[in-house]
Scaffold this active site. Sequence first.
Site, PDB file in Angstrom:
ATOM      1  N   GLU A 146      -3.785  13.967 -18.234  1.00  0.00           N
ATOM      2  CA  GLU A 146      -4.045  14.052 -19.670  1.00  0.00           C
ATOM      3  C   GLU A 146      -4.124  15.505 -20.130  1.00  0.00           C
ATOM      4  O   GLU A 146      -3.629  15.847 -21.209  1.00  0.00           O
ATOM      5  CB  GLU A 146      -5.344  13.319 -20.020  1.00  0.00           C
ATOM      6  CG  GLU A 146      -5.338  11.830 -19.764  1.00  0.00           C
ATOM      7  CD  GLU A 146      -4.454  11.062 -20.726  1.00  0.00           C
ATOM      8  OE1 GLU A 146      -3.864  11.692 -21.629  1.00  0.00           O
ATOM      9  OE2 GLU A 146      -4.346   9.836 -20.580  1.00  0.00           O
ATOM     10  N   ASP A 293       5.305   4.623 -16.299  1.00  0.00           N
ATOM     11  CA  ASP A 293       6.175   4.853 -17.451  1.00  0.00           C
ATOM     12  C   ASP A 293       6.771   6.251 -17.539  1.00  0.00           C
ATOM     13  O   ASP A 293       7.999   6.441 -17.476  1.00  0.00           O
ATOM     14  CB  ASP A 293       5.433   4.499 -18.750  1.00  0.00           C
ATOM     15  CG  ASP A 293       4.038   5.130 -18.837  1.00  0.00           C
ATOM     16  OD1 ASP A 293       3.652   5.860 -17.902  1.00  0.00           O
ATOM     17  OD2 ASP A 293       3.344   4.884 -19.839  1.00  0.00           O
ATOM     18  N   GLU A 387      -2.840  -4.574 -26.416  1.00  0.00           N
ATOM     19  CA  GLU A 387      -2.761  -3.784 -25.190  1.00  0.00           C
ATOM     20  C   GLU A 387      -1.986  -4.521 -24.101  1.00  0.00           C
ATOM     21  O   GLU A 387      -1.329  -3.903 -23.276  1.00  0.00           O
ATOM     22  CB  GLU A 387      -4.143  -3.424 -24.690  1.00  0.00           C
ATOM     23  CG  GLU A 387      -4.761  -2.246 -25.393  1.00  0.00           C
ATOM     24  CD  GLU A 387      -4.058  -0.938 -25.079  1.00  0.00           C
ATOM     25  OE1 GLU A 387      -4.595  -0.134 -24.300  1.00  0.00           O
ATOM     26  OE2 GLU A 387      -2.958  -0.717 -25.617  1.00  0.00           O
ATOM     27  N   GLU A 405       3.939   4.456 -29.091  1.00  0.00           N
ATOM     28  CA  GLU A 405       5.180   4.245 -28.341  1.00  0.00           C
ATOM     29  C   GLU A 405       6.204   3.404 -29.102  1.00  0.00           C
ATOM     30  O   GLU A 405       7.408   3.667 -29.029  1.00  0.00           O
ATOM     31  CB  GLU A 405       4.875   3.594 -26.986  1.00  0.00           C
ATOM     32  CG  GLU A 405       4.272   4.531 -25.961  1.00  0.00           C
ATOM     33  CD  GLU A 405       2.792   4.787 -26.190  1.00  0.00           C
ATOM     34  OE1 GLU A 405       2.244   5.733 -25.574  1.00  0.00           O
ATOM     35  OE2 GLU A 405       2.177   4.048 -26.993  1.00  0.00           O
ATOM     36  N   THR A 491       6.330  13.633 -23.292  1.00  0.00           N
ATOM     37  CA  THR A 491       5.780  12.287 -23.438  1.00  0.00           C
ATOM     38  C   THR A 491       4.679  12.233 -24.485  1.00  0.00           C
ATOM     39  O   THR A 491       4.346  11.173 -24.988  1.00  0.00           O
ATOM     40  CB  THR A 491       5.247  11.770 -22.089  1.00  0.00           C
ATOM     41  OG1 THR A 491       5.022  10.364 -22.162  1.00  0.00           O
ATOM     42  CG2 THR A 491       3.973  12.494 -21.686  1.00  0.00           C
TER      43      THR A 491
END
EC number: 3.2.1.-
Length: 932
Positions: A146, A293, A387, A405, A491
């Site tokens: 993160e 991902d 989710e 996304e 991302t």
Amino acid sequence: MSEAGGRGCGSPVPQRAPWSLVAATAAICLVSATSVWTAGAEPMSREEKQKLGNQVLEMFDHAYGNYMEHAYPADELMPLTCRGRVRGQEPSRGDVDDALGKFSLTLIDSLDTLVVLNKTKEFEDAVRKVLRDVNLDNDVVVSVFETNIRVLGGLLGGHSLAIMLKEKGEYMQWYNDELLQMAKQLGYKLLPAFNTTSGLPYPRINLKFGIRKPEARTGTETDTCTACAGTLILEFAALSRFTGATIFEEYARKALDFLWEKRQRSSNLVGVTINIHTGDWVRKDSGVGAGIDSYYEYLLKAYVLLGDDSFLERFNTHYDAIMRYISQPPLLLDVHIHKPMLNARTWMDALLAFFPGLQVLKGDIRPAIETHEMLYQVIKKHNFLPEAFTTDFRVHWAQHPLRPEFAESTYFLYKATGDPYYLEVGKTLIENLNKYARVPCGFAAMKDVRTGSHEDRMDSFFLAEMFKYLYLLFADKEDIIFDIEDYIFTTEAHLLPLWLSTTNQSISKKNTTSEYTELDDSNFDWTCPNTQILFPNDPLYAQSIREPLKNVVDKSCPRGIIRVEESFRSGAKPPLRARDFMATNPEHLEILKKMGVSLIHLKDGRVQLVQHAIQAASSIDAEDGLRFMQEMIELSSQQQKEQQLPPRAVQIVSHPFFGRVVLTAGPAQFGLDLSRHKETRGFVASSKPYNGCSELTNPEAVMGKIALIQRGQCMFAEKARNIQNAGAIGGIVIDDNEGSSSDTAPLFQMAGDGKDTDDIKIPMLFLFSKEGSIILDAIREYEEVEVLLSDKAKDRDPEMENEEQPSSENDSQNQSAEQISSSSQEVDLVDQESSEENSLNSHPEALSPADMDNAASISPSEQTSNPTENHETTNLNGECTDLDNQLQEQSETEEDSNPNVSWGKKVQPIDSILADWNEDIEAFEMMEKDEL
């Protein structure tokens, strides 16, 4: 992701094309696609696009302005209580908090968004604040993943656009690479995490003390997720290219090389979690969602940014495996890396919504359109993407933390096709955000998409990504002050310039890919999609792909085990299904034995099922056994859920809330059923006595109103009768345990008193103390407070809202929010399902289930099949049979209900609904040994 990665249109581009050629060919691709589409579709007018773009700007101002006013310099805004979220000062949320490092996260994450939205003056002010206020030397343990994508990426994105603005000559003339120097400082702080034998980084690091030191409080972890270790190359390589310090790119490349080496060679898939010391896969399921991902995303984008062919070859190898095993159009289902024809689970997570956008960059448009349309249908049903949702599109995990996304994929599909349909999709996203997520102090995450209840959370990625993609979706080229085609998106949607591909190239680019992979490369030309092939004389191409999926959500078959069923349509006997199993049937017991499933009768009357794949008659029987165990777990869970009531909603509809604040409430097993009757609306009043355990002394105060009662001292049904006799039209019971909240205790339904409760005709709902304090504080401030009791949040009241002028309304809302929050009452509406086990947060590691068991137990009552099972079934002909429409509608609101009287922790006769993960892993390990 950035469309700037296209590699030519119909004609090959040199494999190491300079950045300018890459950008130019990408622009040609997009123009070609757009010209085809505008010929056959009615475009949205420029006026409407400008209107929607301006609406996005206003929404960003609302979110960013409230963060700066009420939260800065804290990491994030808590929009329900109008204050900042500071690590250590709020109750821990587990892995979610690993993104917080006391470094003004939201401000750094928003830097390049300000430039994209043409807020250059605000950008300059924000950069000055970062340089003046942000400290990167805090004694706090943060996520390496993160911190890299949000903070390091945010600083590099800010630096990229700062030097661009400086070159233009109007803004940032004082700038002298200060953000880059901060990024370099942070990069060096992250490097100790790579001190492992494998080169994979530790998942966490202490910003001040690093790894392993006693004061560091980290460095003992053994596992990390694939995305956590494989989503570093863009930021680290950019840092090396900007500064000339090659160590960052070298470390990121080593991590990627190790992951590639450890892929499962027969399937070319990677697992979700890996041991950072041994390289052994800990979780051997594979998909394109949480935990994996961005690993795939960064392989393709590393090729685009760095021009290294090996990254593209690796991506193509993985992509071939994804389309072979995981892609089941329009679904993307996780599989086992060693047995890729076997689905690992029957639900999908929200993070896979990025994948259609990646497919656009890859040039595979058709499956991108199919998956995106399926996701859009789910959104239209629930307003947001849950989710997680099942293969028959029911809610699995109900939270929605305002993830970007889907907006990202919508933007890239529009850029690739020019189809105005995707502008309408974006318009829907804007409307839903304003209608359901907007609150006086920003935008609040959805705690439950079914009820519309809120969570006191506004993640930094909401400002970094959502508004960026939505604005670019509606913006024309002249609306942006720089050429977006010259950059690639990370991302986290941070912008890195493509000219880095030719800067400071001192890294050895040994191609380690082709040494041990054999792949038919005919489908992977060095070109972006040729629109003449993709859209041959058919301007309705994308529409023709979408049309069959329009009703996929409302009319769908469960898709758990379709592949195997297809093999039995030829006449072979189908495997035993859990819904048909009877423990007293000798034939069924013999089939279980063949599948390696043992049946054990427990002393308490229950029956325990244990599966050992090595004891199965064959590998096919072992797979049938795994499938049977998974079905039995889901069947038992479903039968228990049918006995529970779903959560309800308390919505404050009076001034200045106008329905913006929604509280999750527990239902009662008695009184008016809000799911079958019209909602109850009325003003609230406190009862006297407050506990409601005797005849009310203020019946005139509660007459025709919704009575507030405190929990305790008598039965819930007795309270309900007393307020009903006083003329109340409903009741809200507020917990007497001060400080209780749904983030620390599971919600529960109020039971009766063991007597006949048919005399209770009013609706009764339960709120924990912190949720109830919102209503009590509002009464103290405004006296007259009106609420709506319902099964789910309703649309806001436009008539009441329009009575106020916009400016005064905003002022009063902000004022009310501040005053309510001043009482020091926290409204952190996170239920137990947002814990590490059940929630997808922004850290992919949070998907790793803990404390899983190997056995599944069922009670005798669960041994026989249920002829009216509360879901659709798939017969052997592949046709859908809706056994009970009414029960089906009810089940859609019961997905997260739990046995006994709680939703938060799933207490079930089966030890854990997630136990199938552990069973699969162990079974396959034994199967592999047996085969070897």
